[in-house]
Every structure is written in structure tokens, then in C-alpha cells.
Enzyme design. Structure first.
Site, PDB file in Angstrom:
ATOM      1  CD1 TRP A 104    -112.155  35.345   0.444  1.00 27.60           C
ATOM      2  CD2 TRP A 104    -112.120  34.087  -1.407  1.00 27.60           C
ATOM      3  NE1 TRP A 104    -111.644  36.105  -0.580  1.00 27.60           N
ATOM      4  CE2 TRP A 104    -111.606  35.368  -1.720  1.00 27.60           C
ATOM      5  CE3 TRP A 104    -112.197  33.126  -2.418  1.00 27.60           C
ATOM      6  CZ2 TRP A 104    -111.170  35.708  -3.004  1.00 27.60           C
ATOM      7  CZ3 TRP A 104    -111.767  33.465  -3.696  1.00 27.60           C
ATOM      8  CH2 TRP A 104    -111.263  34.731  -3.981  1.00 27.60           C
ATOM      9  CG  ASP A 174    -109.449  29.367   2.642  1.00 27.99           C
ATOM     10  OD1 ASP A 174    -108.241  29.670   2.683  1.00 27.99           O
ATOM     11  OD2 ASP A 174    -110.255  29.881   1.842  1.00 27.99           O
ATOM     12  CE  LYS A 198    -105.511  35.850  -0.418  1.00 25.55           C
ATOM     13  NZ  LYS A 198    -105.772  37.050  -1.224  1.00 25.55           N
TER      14      LYS A 198
HETATM   15  C1  LIG Z   1    -109.618  33.377   2.243  1.00 28.24           C
HETATM   16  C2  LIG Z   1    -109.343  33.108   0.797  1.00 28.24           C
HETATM   17  N1  LIG Z   1    -109.576  31.881   0.304  1.00 28.24           N
HETATM   18  C3  LIG Z   1    -109.341  31.581  -0.985  1.00 28.24           C
HETATM   19  C4  LIG Z   1    -108.863  32.523  -1.864  1.00 28.24           C
HETATM   20  C5  LIG Z   1    -108.646  32.151  -3.291  1.00 28.24           C
HETATM   21  O1  LIG Z   1    -107.273  32.008  -3.493  1.00 28.24           O
HETATM   22  P1  LIG Z   1    -106.651  31.666  -4.919  1.00 28.24           P
HETATM   23  O2  LIG Z   1    -106.721  32.918  -5.723  1.00 28.24           O
HETATM   24  O3  LIG Z   1    -105.258  31.242  -4.561  1.00 28.24           O
HETATM   25  O4  LIG Z   1    -107.434  30.572  -5.530  1.00 28.24           O
HETATM   26  C6  LIG Z   1    -108.596  33.812  -1.399  1.00 28.24           C
HETATM   27  C7  LIG Z   1    -108.072  34.833  -2.334  1.00 28.24           C
HETATM   28  O5  LIG Z   1    -108.106  36.010  -2.126  1.00 28.24           O
HETATM   29  C8  LIG Z   1    -108.850  34.109  -0.037  1.00 28.24           C
HETATM   30  O6  LIG Z   1    -108.620  35.332   0.437  1.00 28.24           O
END
Ligand SMILES: Cc1ncc(COP(=O)(O)O)c(C=O)c1O
Length: 364
Positions: A104, A174, A198
Site C-alpha cells: 500500500w 495511512d 476494515k
Molecule cells: C493499508 C491500506 N491502504 C489503502 C488501501 C486501499 O483502500 P481503498 O480500497 O479504500 O482505496 C487498503 C486496502 O486494502 C489498505 O489495506
């Protein structure tokens, strides 16, 4: 299938049963509104109350200091990857530091590079993203626009024990997969963001906690929907917000505050749950092999591999038949992953640990 199973999905993920039941009872009529929460105006007093209660619960849980806004935005955490860079990096002539600790973080970097100059202050990729950097492993740029980090890498199953020290440079985090899994000192951050699906509710809303100091840096000519300043000035209702998702986030936050007893209580439970699985892995004599370095193990996503893919597939299938669903690891890491967010009950983790031991006895 009519019964609820123990759901180890990485997201969207299991929600507290009491929240699901509350949602059910609020349909088809919400309070005295004469309609469900899916159908009422986002400008109504009833929805203003939903928004306020969700924000209040989050503020209380995190002890958000004065001088911070709590926003409910759209487009998932992935939109934040772009929005952060559009608002705080583009046209500043500065460098943004990114701590690359997993899949991510790498995606956030890709987006930021479209807006300006990015410096990778730590790169965990050569080490297969198995550990979070110590402070002395970070190469931070003096005077950077900001430092971006990912507190928990959902795919690799690694988590920072505590936030990096970035001095005067705003820290942007994040926290999609570990938001409110333990107490957090918000004052150390310029911004924390998290897709809700989550730890906090359904997909469709992203929670953003942001300092007024950072909001003051947003360029005046930013696109309205992409502007934190506009979103903050309009109280997250510049356009039609994801009302249903915000309502569920409010229920989850109230569950965490009132039923669980807050973030210290959930931390203790999360430590107990994750320790059960790590003990099972460590006690297996190599039958199960943890992916994460011990000092970086996640409270939320426990990742491990086994001797071969056939055995892994067999465990995933047989566990599923026993009511333990969604244990397959992400394709980029392979193996297995048990996502044990706040709402996963201790009994679910106990059942999984027992199942793993039994599987080893019969297949080891
Ligand atoms: C740590 C992290 N950041 C960002 C995201 C992306 O999230 P979204 O699907 O809401 O864009 C995720 C999705 O699994 C994630 O686990």
C-alpha cells in the site's frame, strides 16, 4: 448458508454483530424520520445528528486534540494517496518523504510521483516487506513537505510499534487497516486517514483526522472535491456524503466506546488475539512460518506460509468447511492471512488457533 461464520477477510471485514442487528432494526424506519437512513436527506436534522454522533465518538475514542478536523470523505483510501499529494506536494517545490513498507505504501508513492518530487526514506521491498524500519533506518529530508507512512501493511501483516519521529515535518499516516486498534497520540500527526471497510464499517467512506495547520496549506484553487479545506469548511457535506456508511461507522465507533470500553481495552484484546495465533505459529516447529519479523508483527493481519501450496490450499478449504472463512493470503505474498480486526471475537481466534493445531496433528 444461514449462519454467520468467523470471517477473517482483510476487508470488507467482519463487523460487530450488535451493529449488524442495530442496522437491521433501523430498517425500514430510522427513529421518527418516517424513512430509513438510506432514504433521508443528507441535509436533514436526523442525518446531521448521525454525522455529529459519529464524529463525537471518534473524537472521544482517539482523544482528538483541539485544532483537528474529523472528515468523512469518498473514493477510498486510494483517493487519499492522490489527494495528499495534490494538496501538500504539487507546486510546493518541496520533496515529500515516503516510508515504503509494503504494497500500500508503494501505491501511495506511485500516485504522489504524479504530483511532485518523492524521496523514499526507507525501502522495505528488497527485504520482502517483512519489517518496519527503526528510526535510525529512516533517511528523512530536512524541510520535507511531509512524511507519509503506513502504520499497518494489510497484505504483508506488518505494523509499526509506534510512529516515526519526523520533528517539525507533518506526519501523514495511512491507517486503513489498524485505525483505532489501540490508543494513538493524534498530536504527533498532521493527518491520519483510513478507509472504513476494515476496522470501522462498510466500504464507501474514508475517515480523515487532520490538523488545521495542514488544512491551512491547501491551495485556494484546488478542485473542490479534492480540497481538504473545502471538505472541512462544509463539514463533509460539500456534496452528498455516503450517508449509510457514515451511519454504520458511527455505530461501530459507539460500540467501541460504550461496549468495548475504548482503545486501551481493544488494544488488550487485540494483543491477546494476535498472540494466540503467533504462539501457534511459533510453537509449530516450522510447520507454520510467520511472514513478519517478530518486532513488526501486526495486531490486525497475521500472515504465514506452509511447506507447500497444496497444504496451504487444503488448510484454507478445510478451515472454511469448519466455519473459518477467508484465510487465503494475498496473491503477492501467498500463504495464509487471518485478518483479526477489532470486531473479530476472541472465540473466532481461539477456534482458528485450535484448528491450526489440529490440522498440524493430522497433516504434519
Ligand atoms: C493499508 C491500506 N491502504 C489503502 C488501501 C486501499 O483502500 P481503498 O480500497 O479504500 O482505496 C487498503 C486496502 O486494502 C489498505 O489495506
Amino acid at each position: 448458508m444461514s449462519e454467520r461464520l468467523f470471517n477473517f477477510s482483510a476487508g470488507p471485514a467482519t463487523l460487530p454483530l450488535s451493529v449488524i442487528e442495530q442496522v437491521k432494526s433501523d430498517l425500514p424506519v430510522f427513529g421518527d424520520t418516517g424513512a430509513s437512513v438510506l432514504e433521508i436527506s443528507h441535509r436533514s436534522a436526523a442525518f446531521a445528528n448521525v454525522l455529529e454522533e459519529a464524529e463525537d465518538a471518534i473524537r472521544t475514542l482517539l482523544a482528538v486534540p483541539d485544532g483537528y478536523k474529523v472528515l468523512f470523505l469518498q473514493g477510498g483510501a486510494s483517493t487519499q494517496f492522490a489527494m495528499v499529494a495534490m494538496n501538500f506536494l504539487a507546486n510546493t517545490g518541496k520533496t515529500a518523504d515516503y516510508i515504503k513498507v509494503g504494497t500500500w505504501a508503494a501505491k501511495a508513492i506511485k500516485e504522489a510521483k504524479r504530483a511532485g518530487h518523492v524521496h523514499v526514506a526507507f525501502d522495505g521491498e528488497p527485504g520482502a516487506y517483512t519489517h518496519m524500519p527503526r528510526q535510525d533506518e529512516l533517511q528523512l529530508t530536512p524541510g520535507a513537505a511531509y512524511v507519509h507512512t503506513t502504520s499497518n501493511e494489510t497484505i504483508q501483516g506488518i505494523q509499526f510499534a509506534s510512529e516515526p519521529d519526523t520533528g517539525d515535518v507533518p506526519l501523514i499516516c495511512d491507517s486503513s487497516s489498524d485505525f483505532m486498534c489501540r490508543p494513538t497520540d493524534v498530536s504527533k500527526y498532521g493527518m491520519i486517514y483510513a478507509g472504513a471497510q476494515k476496522n470501522m464499517g462498510p466500504a464507501g467512506v474514508t475517515i480523515v483526522v487532520m490538523s488545521d495547520e495542514l488544512i491551512a496549506r491547501v491551495p485556494a484553487d484546488q478542485y473542490s472535491m479534492m480540497s481538504y479545506a473545502v471538505q472541512a469548511a462544509k463539514g463533509s457535506t460539500f456534496n452528498t456524503p455516503p450517508a449509510f456508511s457514515i451511519y454504520v461507522v458511527g455505530l461501530v465507533a459507539k460500540w467501541l466506546r460504550d461496549s468495548v470500553g475504548g482503545l486501551e481495552a481493544i488494544r488488550a484484546l487485540n494483543e491477546r488475539k494476535s498472540q494466540l495465533l503467533y504462539d501457534t505459529i511459533d510453537g509449530s516447529g516450522g510447520f507454520y512460518k510467520g511472514h513478519a519479523a517478530r518486532d513488526s508483527r501486526s495486531l490486525m493481519n497475521v500472515t504465514w506460509t506452509m511447506a507447500n501450496a497444496e497444504l496451504e490450499a487444503q488448510l484454507i478449504k478445510e478451515a472454511s468447511d469448519e466455519g473459518l472463512m477467508s484465510l487465503k493470503g494475498h496473491r503477492s505474498v501467498g500463504g495464509l492471512r487471518a485478518s483479526i480486526y477489532n470486531a473479530m471475537p476472541l472465540e473466532g481466534v481461539q477456534a482458528l488457533a485450535e484448528y491450526m493445531k489440529e490440522f498440524q496433528r493430522t497433516h504434519g
